[in-house]
Design a protein around this motif. Structure first.
Motif: not given
Length: 299
Positions: A205, A208, A210, A213, A244, A246, A256, A259, A264-266, A270
Motif C-alpha cells: 500500500i 509499504h 502490509v 490490518i 496498517l 484504519i 502518520d 511508515r 501505516l495509518l489510513k 485503501p
C-alpha cells in the motif's frame, strides 16, 4: 478524515466549553460545519474522557459524595418531576451517567438487605427497573439517555459501531479477494494478542508492505494513538511484521510518521492495494514492454 494538529487543537479547545449532553453535538457541528458528525462526536468523546480521568478523584471523595447525595434528596423532595440528577451533573461539571452511578451507590447504602457490589451496580445501571426506588430509577434513566460519552447505552453503541466497522473491513478484504485470518481463527492457533486481520499473503500500500490490518472505529488523537502503539501496534509489528491501522473517523495527520518503521495509518480502506499476483503481472508486463522496445531498437 485527516486533520492537522492545528485543526484538532481548535476543536479540542472549543470542546472545553461544552457539556456532555446530546445537545452539545449541535453546537459542535454548527461551529465546525466542514467536519463530519461522526468525527466530531469521536473527538468530543475522547476529550471528555480525558476530563473525566483528570477530575474523577474529586467527585468520588467521601465528603463530596455526601454533599451530592444530600443535594439530590433535598431537590427531589422539592421538585419530584424535575431532572434533578441531570441538573446536578451540569452544576458539578461531571458525566451524567457517572453522577447517577455515584448517587445510586450511595442510595443503596440506605437500603436494608441490598449490597452495593460492583455487579449489582452494573446490573442496575444497565436496567434501572431493578432499582428499588422508582423515582431514582427514573432520574438515572434520564442521565443515561442524555449522556453521550459514558454509561451502558454509550457502551453498547460503541461496541456495535466497532463490530460494524470490523464487518465492513472484512467485506472490503473479501471484495479484493485477499486471504486472511481473523481474531477468532488466530486465538484458536494460540495467539493471545492479535490485530483484527492478518493477511496470509502480504500486500503493498503506497509502496509499504502490509501483513496485518487493525480497525479502529474512532478518531486517532495523540494520546490514544500513543497508547495503541505501546499496547498493541508495536506488539503486532514484533510478531507479524509491518501493518496498517484504519482510523475510520480520521486522525491527526502528523501522527502518520511511522511508515518507514512499519505502521501505516489510513482513514478508509485503501483503494490502491497491490497484491503479489498483481505485482508479478506488472513485472511481466514491464518486462514484455522492455523486450518489445529492444526489438524495435534493433530494427
Amino acid at each position: 478524515m485527516k486533520l492537522s494538529k492545528a485543526q484538532y487543537d481548535e476543536i479540542a479547545l472549543f470542546i472545553t466549553t461544552l457539556r456532555p449532553t446530546r445537545q452539545c453535538m449541535r453546537q459542535l457541528k454548527d461551529r465546525f460545519p466542514g467536519q463530519s458528525q461522526s468525527t466530531l462526536l469521536s473527538i468530543f468523546s475522547q476529550e471528555y474522557q480525558k476530563h473525566v480521568k483528570r477530575t474523577h478523584w474529586k467527585h468520588h471523595a467521601p465528603d463530596t459524595i455526601e454533599i451530592y447525595y444530600k443535594r439530590y434528596i433535598q431537590d427531589i423532595k422539592a421538585h419530584p418531576t424535575a431532572p434533578v440528577l441531570l441538573n446536578l451533573s451540569n452544576k458539578v461539571d461531571f458525566s451524567p451517567a457517572l453522577v447517577a452511578r455515584i448517587i445510586l451507590e450511595r442510595s443503596l447504602q440506605d437500603q436494608d438487605g441490598v449490597t452495593s457490589t460492583k455487579q449489582t451496580l452494573n446490573s442496575m445501571m444497565r436496567d434501572p427497573s431493578l432499582i428499588p426506588d422508582p423515582v431514582l430509577a427514573n432520574q438515572i434513566n434520564q442521565c443515561i439517555f442524555n449522556d453521550c460519552c459514558n454509561g451502558p447505552l454509550v457502551d453498547c453503541i460503541k461496541h456495535s459501531i466497532g463490530h460494524e466497522h470490523e464487518v465492513l473491513l472484512r467485506e472490503k478484504l473479501l471484495e479484493k479477494n485477499l486471504a486472511f485470518l481473523d481474531e477468532d481463527q488466530l486465538r484458536v492457533k494460540g495467539y493471545d494478542k492479535t490485530p483484527d486481520f492478518i493477511l496470509e499473503v502480504p500486500v503493498a500500500i503506497e509502496g509499504h508492505v502490509v501483513h496485518w490490518i487493525e480497525s479502529k472505529a474512532s478518531f486517532g488523537d495523540e494520546s490514544s494513538h500513543r497508547m495503541y502503539l505501546q499496547d498493541q501496534f508495536w506488539s503486532y509489528w514484533n510478531r507479524f511484521g509491518p501493518g496498517l491501522v484504519i482510523y475510520w473517523y480520521g486522525f491527526i495527520e502528523e501522527l502518520d510518521c511511522q511508515r518507514d518503521r512499519g505502521i501505516l495509518l489510513k482513514d478508509d480502506f485503501p483503494s490502491d492495494i497491490v497484491t503479489l499476483h498483481g505485482y508479478m503481472a506488472l513485472e511481466e508486463e514491464q518486462a514484455g514492454e522492455g523486450k518489445s522496445q529492444k526489438s524495435q531498437e534493433a530494427l
